[in-house]
Design a protein around this motif. Structure first.
Motif, short mmCIF file in Angstrom:
data_model
loop_
_atom_site.label_atom_id
_atom_site.label_comp_id
_atom_site.label_asym_id
_atom_site.label_seq_id
_atom_site.Cartn_x
_atom_site.Cartn_y
_atom_site.Cartn_z
N TYR A 128 0.85 -1.19 0.00
CA TYR A 128 0.00 0.00 0.00
C TYR A 128 0.88 1.24 0.00
CZ TYR A 128 -3.96 -2.94 1.54
OH TYR A 128 -4.95 -3.90 1.64
N ASP A 129 0.59 2.17 -0.88
CA ASP A 129 1.25 3.46 -0.84
C ASP A 129 0.79 4.19 0.43
OD1 ASP A 129 2.72 5.60 -2.73
OD2 ASP A 129 1.09 6.60 -1.65
N PRO A 130 1.65 5.02 1.04
CA PRO A 130 1.22 5.73 2.25
C PRO A 130 -0.04 6.57 2.06
CG PRO A 130 3.59 5.88 2.03
CD PRO A 130 3.09 5.22 0.78
N GLU A 131 -0.33 6.98 0.82
CA GLU A 131 -1.54 7.77 0.58
C GLU A 131 -2.74 6.89 0.25
OE1 GLU A 131 -2.83 11.77 -1.94
OE2 GLU A 131 -0.72 11.15 -1.87
N ASP A 132 -2.54 5.60 0.11
CA ASP A 132 -3.64 4.67 -0.13
C ASP A 132 -4.57 4.70 1.07
OD1 ASP A 132 -5.21 2.20 -0.21
OD2 ASP A 132 -3.81 1.52 -1.77
N VAL A 145 -11.12 13.30 16.84
CA VAL A 145 -10.38 12.13 16.36
C VAL A 145 -10.82 11.86 14.93
CG1 VAL A 145 -9.93 9.67 16.69
CG2 VAL A 145 -10.25 11.16 18.69
N TRP A 146 -9.91 12.05 14.00
CA TRP A 146 -10.19 11.92 12.56
C TRP A 146 -9.41 10.72 12.04
CZ3 TRP A 146 -7.34 11.66 8.13
CH2 TRP A 146 -7.94 12.02 6.91
N LEU A 147 -10.10 9.84 11.32
CA LEU A 147 -9.46 8.61 10.85
C LEU A 147 -9.89 8.28 9.43
CD1 LEU A 147 -7.85 5.90 11.57
CD2 LEU A 147 -10.12 4.94 12.06
N GLN A 148 -8.90 7.90 8.61
CA GLN A 148 -9.19 7.27 7.32
C GLN A 148 -8.46 5.95 7.29
OE1 GLN A 148 -8.34 9.39 3.63
NE2 GLN A 148 -9.85 8.10 2.61
N ASP A 149 -9.22 4.86 7.23
CA ASP A 149 -8.59 3.54 7.22
C ASP A 149 -9.17 2.63 6.15
OD1 ASP A 149 -11.09 3.08 8.32
OD2 ASP A 149 -10.35 1.71 9.86
N TRP A 150 -9.97 3.21 5.22
CA TRP A 150 -10.52 2.40 4.13
C TRP A 150 -11.01 3.31 3.03
CZ3 TRP A 150 -9.27 -2.38 3.65
CH2 TRP A 150 -9.93 -3.22 2.74
#
Length: 279
Positions: free
Chosen positions: A199-203, A256-261
């Motif tokens: 996975y690219d870090p920006e993926d 709390v902000w999250l992007q994991d998908w």
């Protein structure tokens, strides 16, 4: 004339045999091979190295020329075990200590469990990117980012609250004294997970977490825990120069902000975040 021509190479040969030269910052100086300098760094010493402070940064170190001497200049039987180390390890004059971390970091929780993923990243990340509003004259009022070592608690005790060990000499601390709010970002690319998954870090599948809130100094009632949290995960900090007036801070969370998908981001309610566990 012929005698002079024969003498020149002979003298040059004697000079090469008697001395060796090392280059540092485009400057050459002679280093005798049979003299050990008194100021040579002791790789087994428990004392912190002397740090020179200037107006460029807080970490500027000068080392004696012996540190940069190529070990290959000595014969194999002249190299002791204490000298048989890489040049990088000799930069430190104190013993490297064992970091108290889990023997193996568990795999991330399922991406559907957003609060657990956030707590997982906050706990198992050793460092993050802290963004502040700059007070530097050239970029005053603009965003400024800096890297900090962090810990939300010892390896077996996660709080979800990031702790920091900082110095007033840091530009970021100056920023925080003017405007104490900041955002701390972690990336799952810090570990091996994204690399193994290619996975690219920006993926979006390579999770990234941003914690936003107010940076405050740790109070006396919490100081012992802050020390345990930071020094158990970053033991070298105990040896950092005391003249820099280090102190502890923590980030009091507001978002709390999250992007994991793929497909969007999650803003996790603080109640859910603190109820979750990274283990």
């Amino acid at each position: 004339m012929r005698l002079l021509l024969h003498l020149v190479p002979a003298v040059a040969t004697l000079l090469c045999v008697g001395e060796s030269y090392t280059i540092r910052s485009s400057v050459s100086w002679a280093v005798t091979s049979d003299v050990v300098e008194e100021e040579e760094l002791d790789t087994l010493s428990d004392e912190a190295p002397a740090v020179l402070v200037d107006n460029i940064g807080i970490w500027k170190q000068a080392y004696p020329s012996s540190v940069y001497r190529d070990a290959s200049e000595k014969k194999p039987d002249q190299i002791s075990k204490s000298e048989d180390v890489s040049s990088a390890s000799r930069v430190f004059s104190y013993r490297m200590e064992e970091v108290k971390v889990p023997s193996s970091i568990p795999t991330p929780p399922p991406h559907e469990e957003a609060a657990r993923v956030a707590r997982y990243m906050a706990h198992y990340s050793d460092w993050g990117h802290l963004a502040t509003i700059s007070t530097q004259e050239q970029i005053k009022g603009l965003p400024f980012g800096n890297i900090f070592s962090v810990s939300d608690g010892p390896a077996d005790n996660s709080t979800g609250i990031p702790y920091f060990y900082v110095t007033p000499m840091d530009n970021t601390v100056t920023d925080l004294r003017s405007f104490p709010f900041a955002s701390l970002t972690f990336s799952e690319a810090e570990g091996d997970f994204c690399r193994k998954q290619v996975y690219d870090p920006e993926d979006p599948r390579c999770a990234r977490l941003t914690l936003t809130g107010k940076m405050v100094e740790v109070g006396p009632e919490e100081l012992d825990f802050a020390k345990e949290a930071m020094f158990s995960r970053h033991p070298v900090m105990k040896k950092w120069p005391p003249g820099h007036n280090w102190f502890f801070m923590k980030l009091v969370l507001q978002q709390v902000w999250l992007q994991d998908w793929v497909g969007g981001v999650s803003v996790i309610p603080l109640e859910e975040y603190f109820k979750a566990t990274p283990f």
